[in-house]
Design a protein around this motif. Structure first.
Motif, short mmCIF file in Angstrom:
data_model
loop_
_atom_site.label_atom_id
_atom_site.label_comp_id
_atom_site.label_asym_id
_atom_site.label_seq_id
_atom_site.Cartn_x
_atom_site.Cartn_y
_atom_site.Cartn_z
N TYR A 242 25.27 10.47 -48.08
CA TYR A 242 24.39 10.73 -46.80
C TYR A 242 23.06 10.42 -47.13
N ALA A 243 22.58 10.93 -48.18
CA ALA A 243 21.14 10.44 -48.27
C ALA A 243 20.97 9.06 -48.16
N GLU A 244 21.70 8.17 -48.91
CA GLU A 244 21.55 6.90 -48.38
C GLU A 244 21.79 6.28 -47.33
N TRP A 245 22.60 7.02 -46.55
CA TRP A 245 22.74 6.38 -45.13
C TRP A 245 21.66 6.81 -44.43
N GLN A 246 21.11 8.22 -44.62
CA GLN A 246 19.84 8.36 -44.00
C GLN A 246 18.69 7.59 -44.25
N ASN A 247 18.65 7.06 -45.29
CA ASN A 247 17.53 6.05 -45.88
C ASN A 247 17.51 4.84 -45.14
N ASP A 248 18.76 4.12 -44.95
CA ASP A 248 18.98 2.98 -44.32
C ASP A 248 18.78 3.17 -42.95
N GLN A 249 19.39 4.24 -42.12
CA GLN A 249 19.08 4.55 -40.82
C GLN A 249 17.57 4.71 -40.45
N LEU A 250 16.85 5.13 -41.37
CA LEU A 250 15.44 5.42 -41.13
C LEU A 250 14.52 3.94 -41.25
N GLN A 251 15.20 3.39 -42.34
CA GLN A 251 14.56 1.97 -42.29
C GLN A 251 14.76 1.00 -41.09
N GLN A 252 15.92 1.03 -40.50
CA GLN A 252 16.52 0.38 -39.27
C GLN A 252 15.52 0.79 -38.03
N LEU A 253 15.43 2.26 -38.07
CA LEU A 253 14.71 2.70 -37.00
C LEU A 253 13.05 1.98 -36.96
N PRO A 310 17.43 -5.54 -25.29
CA PRO A 310 15.91 -5.78 -25.36
C PRO A 310 15.16 -4.79 -26.12
N GLY A 311 14.48 -5.39 -27.01
CA GLY A 311 13.56 -4.63 -28.04
C GLY A 311 14.35 -4.04 -28.98
N GLY A 312 15.83 -4.02 -28.98
CA GLY A 312 16.47 -3.57 -29.95
C GLY A 312 16.74 -2.04 -29.94
N LEU A 313 16.02 -1.29 -28.66
CA LEU A 313 16.06 0.17 -28.75
C LEU A 313 16.49 0.49 -27.12
N SER A 314 17.26 1.60 -26.94
CA SER A 314 17.59 1.88 -25.58
C SER A 314 17.64 3.62 -25.91
N PRO A 315 17.20 4.30 -24.76
CA PRO A 315 17.31 5.67 -24.95
C PRO A 315 18.87 5.78 -24.79
N SER A 316 19.14 6.86 -25.57
CA SER A 316 20.78 7.29 -25.91
C SER A 316 20.94 8.87 -25.07
N ALA A 317 21.88 8.65 -24.03
CA ALA A 317 22.13 9.93 -23.42
C ALA A 317 23.00 10.90 -24.29
N LEU A 331 28.66 13.22 -32.20
CA LEU A 331 27.83 12.24 -31.90
C LEU A 331 27.70 11.43 -33.26
N PRO A 332 27.93 9.89 -32.83
CA PRO A 332 27.69 9.11 -33.95
C PRO A 332 26.45 9.30 -34.56
N GLY A 333 26.14 9.45 -35.76
CA GLY A 333 24.85 9.43 -36.31
C GLY A 333 23.82 8.34 -35.97
N ALA A 334 24.37 7.27 -35.95
CA ALA A 334 23.43 6.05 -35.60
C ALA A 334 22.67 6.19 -34.25
N GLU A 335 23.51 6.90 -33.38
CA GLU A 335 22.96 7.00 -31.97
C GLU A 335 22.09 8.13 -32.02
N ALA A 336 21.83 8.83 -32.74
CA ALA A 336 20.61 9.86 -32.81
C ALA A 336 19.26 9.36 -32.97
N GLN A 339 15.77 6.01 -29.97
CA GLN A 339 14.64 6.06 -29.31
C GLN A 339 13.36 5.74 -30.41
N PRO A 340 12.43 5.01 -29.84
CA PRO A 340 11.36 4.71 -30.61
C PRO A 340 10.56 5.81 -31.27
N LEU A 341 10.03 5.79 -32.60
CA LEU A 341 9.17 6.57 -32.99
C LEU A 341 8.06 7.07 -32.22
#
Length: 485
Positions: A242-253, A310-317, A331-336, A339-341
């Motif tokens: 889970y920690a590895e996945w979080q690290n990857d998701q944060l870098q992608q964000l 566009p822009g690689g980001l979109s608001p997620s309902a 909720l798929p974790g990646a969808e959380a 939205q931009p930082l």
């Protein structure tokens, strides 16, 4: 011989409220099979439709026949009470799954493995966790996509948890929705009446589903005793993953937010990631890791194929409202993190929070200037290292100008002023905090300063602060900064 389990009443009650839930019908049918009530079971299976066919045709548990089952049962019986247990066939595995989901019999299919295997897995997890603690990016043995996280965002009652695990299995089967080798169902930590999902707080693992060679087809591993009514598996491995996945998701964000900011100013997306990592003043990003570069290239390829927003980001309902009553249960974790930082500075509590949507990524204590600190919306228009020419000057080792004004977020050589109104209007941070924030937020990041912003007053840092390698010169020796420290 144990008596067959009774079908849990909550499954019947759940079906009354959700008559179209095919997984619930299927689970109830298997309970009737265990009781020998074949007529009722067949009716339930007919309602289950394609879910019944998916599980019974071997796409989940493989295809052992009746003879194989009988042989295994006979061998188990002849082995005696102390005999070695045989690998579970598809029927025993599916019965085990049903018992885990709905009965009171403490049975855990993955406990068929030896204690030696568990000890090996625990040792491996400690090694991974140790490596992760020393290297904040690029965990050895981890490849993006090997695990995906699904958050349980509603209650954990028996019927609801059964439904969630059923949805998890369906997602695992759906190749279009699932690209990972393992899915982890986890409960995140929420705060302030479920307003914020606390990213730095480890989520509680519930169950993982993955492909298996020992249990033909799919293996479920339970980490929550309340869910399986059994002795749960050791959660060290799932926690490390889970920690590895979080690290990857944060870098992608960070990559997506940087692209969005770059495009907003330049009117076009960068052709390559190096266009965002240049010497001051074109240092949109402070650096990148190999995985961040690979992710940028995947985004570019997806965009050329027409599959990226566009822009690689979109608001997620889903991300914005999943925690609200009546929202989806998963909720798929990646969808959380879609939205931009953004940075929120609460003057009431002297807190700076880094957020994405309703996910709180970090929360730091800050020093302010009381009424001298302006309120409103700003953006980071400049990022500079060692604004005083050294890392221990008045403005510390990092500084970020707000909307081309004399206000900035920066370090300080007066750490005792943190949490107080001692500045002339700027936002002061401790050295490790401002350096991590500097690495994470791109130029162009929105900053909101106000009172009673409803962010936690508590500090939420990561045990392994994220730092990215810098290959450019982000200093500006030609300017004497006169921020209102």
């Amino acid at each position: 011989m144990e008596s067959p389990p009774e079908d849990p009443q909550y499954l019947k009650d759940y079906i009354k409220e959700h008559p179209t839930n095919k997984m619930a019908w299927y689970l109830l049918g298997r309970q009737y099979v265990a009781k020998g009530e074949i007529g009722k079971a067949n009716y339930c299976f007919a309602q289950a439709g394609e879910v019944y066919r998916a599980f019974e045709d071997g796409t989940v548990f493989g295809g052992a026949d009746e003879k194989e089952l009988e042989t295994t049962e006979e061998a188990d019986a002849s082995a005696g009470p102390k005999g070695k247990r045989k690998p579970a066939t598809w029927k025993t595995a599916i019965i085990g799954l049903l018992l885990l989901l709905g009965s009171h019999i403490p049975f855990q299919p993955d406990r068929l493995e030896s204690s030696a295997t568990e000890a090996s897995a625990a040792a491996a997890s400690e090694e991974i966790a140790g490596a992760y603690g020393q290297q904040t990016v690029g965990v050895p043995g981890y490849s993006p996509g090997s695990i995906d996280v699904i958050y349980a965002v509603s209650g954990s009652s028996g019927a609801n948890r059964t439904s969630q695990i059923g949805e998890l299995l369906q997602r695992f089967q759906n190749k279009a929705a699932n690209k990972a080798d393992m899915l982890l169902l986890a409960e995140p930590k929420w705060i302030m009446e479920r307003k914020w999902l606390l990213w730095p707080v480890p989520a509680k693992p519930i169950v993982t589903v993955e492909h298996s060679e020992t249990v033909a087809g799919t293996r479920l591993t339970y980490y929550d005793a309340g869910t399986c009514r059994c002795e749960p598996a050791n959660g060290a491995v799932s926690a490390a993953k889970y920690a590895e996945w979080q690290n990857d998701q944060l870098q992608q964000l960070i990559v997506r937010s940087s692209i969005s900011s770059y495009e907003a100013v330049n009117g076009k997306r960068p052709d390559n990631i190096d266009q965002m990592v240049r010497n001051y003043p074109d240092n949109w990003m402070s650096g990148y890791t190999p995985s961040m570069k690979a992710y940028f290239e995947r985004l570019a390829a997806d965009r050329q194929g027409g599959s990226e927003a566009p822009g690689g980001l979109s608001p997620s309902a889903a991300a914005a409202g999943a925690e609200q009553a009546g929202g989806p249960s998963l909720l798929p974790g990646a969808e959380a993190l879609q939205q931009p930082l953004r940075i929120l500075v609460d003057k009431t509590t002297h807190t700076l929070a880094l957020v994405s949507g309703n996910v709180l990524l970090r929360s730091y204590p800050v020093g302010l200037g009381g009424e001298r600190t302006p309120e409103g919306e700003f953006s980071i228009t400049e990022k500079v290292r060692n604004p005083n020419g050294r890392d221990n000057g008045t403005f510390g080792s990092r500084g970020m100008t707000l909307s081309d004004t004399l206000y900035a977020i920066h370090g300080t050589n007066q750490p005792s002023s943190i949490g107080k109104d001692k500045s002339l209007g700027c936002i002061r941070m401790l050295k490790p905090d401002v350096e991590e924030l500097f690495d994470m937020v791109p130029k162009g990041t929105k900053v909101i300063i106000g009172q009673n912003l409803l962010i936690p007053a508590e500090t939420y840092r990561s045990e392994t602060p994220l730092r990215v390698p810098s290959t450019t010169d982000e200093t500006n020796p030609n300017k004497t900064y006169k921020w209102l420290d």
